[in-house]
Design a protein around this motif. Structure first.
Motif, PDB file in Angstrom:
ATOM      1  N   CYS A  19      47.548  24.820  34.077  1.00 49.78           N
ATOM      2  CA  CYS A  19      46.094  24.698  34.159  1.00 49.78           C
ATOM      3  C   CYS A  19      45.493  25.528  35.293  1.00 49.78           C
ATOM      4  CB  CYS A  19      45.698  23.234  34.301  1.00 49.78           C
ATOM      5  SG  CYS A  19      46.458  22.423  35.698  1.00 49.78           S
ATOM      6  N   ALA A  20      46.245  26.450  35.864  1.00 50.25           N
ATOM      7  CA  ALA A  20      45.725  27.280  36.952  1.00 50.25           C
ATOM      8  C   ALA A  20      46.197  28.718  36.760  1.00 50.25           C
ATOM      9  CB  ALA A  20      46.191  26.752  38.307  1.00 50.25           C
ATOM     10  N   ALA A  21      45.447  29.638  37.340  1.00 46.91           N
ATOM     11  CA  ALA A  21      45.816  31.056  37.225  1.00 46.91           C
ATOM     12  C   ALA A  21      45.379  31.804  38.470  1.00 46.91           C
ATOM     13  CB  ALA A  21      45.166  31.676  36.001  1.00 46.91           C
ATOM     14  N   PRO A  43      32.641  50.072  42.517  1.00 44.19           N
ATOM     15  CA  PRO A  43      31.194  50.147  42.670  1.00 44.19           C
ATOM     16  C   PRO A  43      30.839  51.348  43.546  1.00 44.19           C
ATOM     17  CG  PRO A  43      32.035  48.494  44.144  1.00 44.19           C
ATOM     18  CD  PRO A  43      33.203  49.127  43.451  1.00 44.19           C
ATOM     19  N   GLU A  44      30.280  52.359  42.957  1.00 47.54           N
ATOM     20  CA  GLU A  44      29.861  53.586  43.631  1.00 47.54           C
ATOM     21  C   GLU A  44      30.993  54.242  44.412  1.00 47.54           C
ATOM     22  OE1 GLU A  44      26.018  53.720  45.268  1.00 47.54           O
ATOM     23  OE2 GLU A  44      25.167  52.455  43.725  1.00 47.54           O
ATOM     24  N   ASN A  45      31.066  54.135  45.746  1.00 48.98           N
ATOM     25  CA  ASN A  45      32.005  54.940  46.537  1.00 48.98           C
ATOM     26  C   ASN A  45      33.235  54.197  47.034  1.00 48.98           C
ATOM     27  OD1 ASN A  45      30.375  57.204  46.319  1.00 48.98           O
ATOM     28  ND2 ASN A  45      29.154  56.603  48.083  1.00 48.98           N
ATOM     29  N   HIS A  46      33.469  52.964  46.589  1.00 49.78           N
ATOM     30  CA  HIS A  46      34.577  52.170  47.111  1.00 49.78           C
ATOM     31  C   HIS A  46      35.391  51.588  45.957  1.00 49.78           C
ATOM     32  CE1 HIS A  46      32.677  52.366  51.031  1.00 49.78           C
ATOM     33  NE2 HIS A  46      31.554  51.977  50.460  1.00 49.78           N
ATOM     34  N   VAL A  47      36.665  51.353  46.211  1.00 52.36           N
ATOM     35  CA  VAL A  47      37.518  50.623  45.275  1.00 52.36           C
ATOM     36  C   VAL A  47      37.738  49.243  45.874  1.00 52.36           C
ATOM     37  CG1 VAL A  47      39.780  50.500  44.194  1.00 52.36           C
ATOM     38  CG2 VAL A  47      38.646  52.702  44.429  1.00 52.36           C
ATOM     39  N   ILE A  48      37.434  48.185  45.113  1.00 55.61           N
ATOM     40  CA  ILE A  48      37.556  46.815  45.587  1.00 55.61           C
ATOM     41  C   ILE A  48      38.602  46.101  44.742  1.00 55.61           C
ATOM     42  CG2 ILE A  48      36.387  44.609  45.876  1.00 55.61           C
ATOM     43  CD1 ILE A  48      33.792  46.171  46.259  1.00 55.61           C
ATOM     44  N   ILE A  49      39.566  45.478  45.411  1.00 53.84           N
ATOM     45  CA  ILE A  49      40.588  44.687  44.734  1.00 53.84           C
ATOM     46  C   ILE A  49      40.368  43.230  45.115  1.00 53.84           C
ATOM     47  CG2 ILE A  49      43.044  44.242  44.486  1.00 53.84           C
ATOM     48  CD1 ILE A  49      43.493  47.196  45.202  1.00 53.84           C
ATOM     49  N   LEU A  50      40.146  42.384  44.107  1.00 54.22           N
ATOM     50  CA  LEU A  50      39.918  40.958  44.326  1.00 54.22           C
ATOM     51  C   LEU A  50      41.112  40.173  43.807  1.00 54.22           C
ATOM     52  CD1 LEU A  50      36.322  40.718  42.845  1.00 54.22           C
ATOM     53  CD2 LEU A  50      36.897  40.562  45.231  1.00 54.22           C
ATOM     54  N   LEU A  51      41.554  39.196  44.569  1.00 55.98           N
ATOM     55  CA  LEU A  51      42.512  38.219  44.085  1.00 55.98           C
ATOM     56  C   LEU A  51      41.731  36.942  43.835  1.00 55.98           C
ATOM     57  CD1 LEU A  51      45.610  38.763  46.373  1.00 55.98           C
ATOM     58  CD2 LEU A  51      45.343  39.375  43.988  1.00 55.98           C
ATOM     59  N   TYR A  52      41.748  36.474  42.594  1.00 62.66           N
ATOM     60  CA  TYR A  52      40.923  35.348  42.189  1.00 62.66           C
ATOM     61  C   TYR A  52      41.831  34.240  41.680  1.00 62.66           C
ATOM     62  CZ  TYR A  52      37.307  32.801  39.600  1.00 62.66           C
ATOM     63  OH  TYR A  52      36.468  31.841  39.116  1.00 62.66           O
ATOM     64  N   ALA A  53      41.805  33.093  42.354  1.00 59.02           N
ATOM     65  CA  ALA A  53      42.591  31.926  41.956  1.00 59.02           C
ATOM     66  C   ALA A  53      41.630  30.858  41.440  1.00 59.02           C
ATOM     67  CB  ALA A  53      43.388  31.396  43.137  1.00 59.02           C
ATOM     68  N   TYR A  54      41.969  30.270  40.292  1.00 60.59           N
ATOM     69  CA  TYR A  54      41.083  29.268  39.710  1.00 60.59           C
ATOM     70  C   TYR A  54      41.875  28.299  38.840  1.00 60.59           C
ATOM     71  CZ  TYR A  54      41.348  32.327  35.645  1.00 60.59           C
ATOM     72  OH  TYR A  54      41.797  33.110  34.611  1.00 60.59           O
ATOM     73  N   GLY A  55      41.244  27.170  38.551  1.00 65.35           N
ATOM     74  CA  GLY A  55      41.820  26.168  37.664  1.00 65.35           C
ATOM     75  C   GLY A  55      42.650  25.138  38.411  1.00 65.35           C
TER      76      GLY A  55
END
Length: 66
Positions: A34-36, A44-56
């Motif tokens: 039940c989680a991931a 977005p424009e001039n930057h590379v963004i890496i997000l780690l998203y935990a949920y559930g």
């Protein structure tokens, strides 16, 4: 490396024209019943963004930006 740089510059141009970040990739790192946890990469424009998203599950949603 030059090929990657050219593709990122082209994606940057598209992102600036649309005024919305481009999704470069989205990958599920870990998944249980039940989680991931996902890794999302945006341009977005001039930057590379890496997000780690935990949920559930029993954990609250959280973001980590690198």
């Amino acid at each position: 490396m030059y090929k990657l740089r050219g593709k990122l510059q082209e994606a940057n141009t598209i992102s600036q024209y649309c005024h919305k970040p481009l999704l470069l990739y989205r990958d599920t790192i870990e998944e249980s019943n039940c989680a991931a946890e996902e890794e999302v990469c945006l341009l977005p424009e001039n930057h590379v963004i890496i997000l780690l998203y935990a949920y559930g599950g029993f954990i609250p949603s959280e973001f980590h930006v690198y």
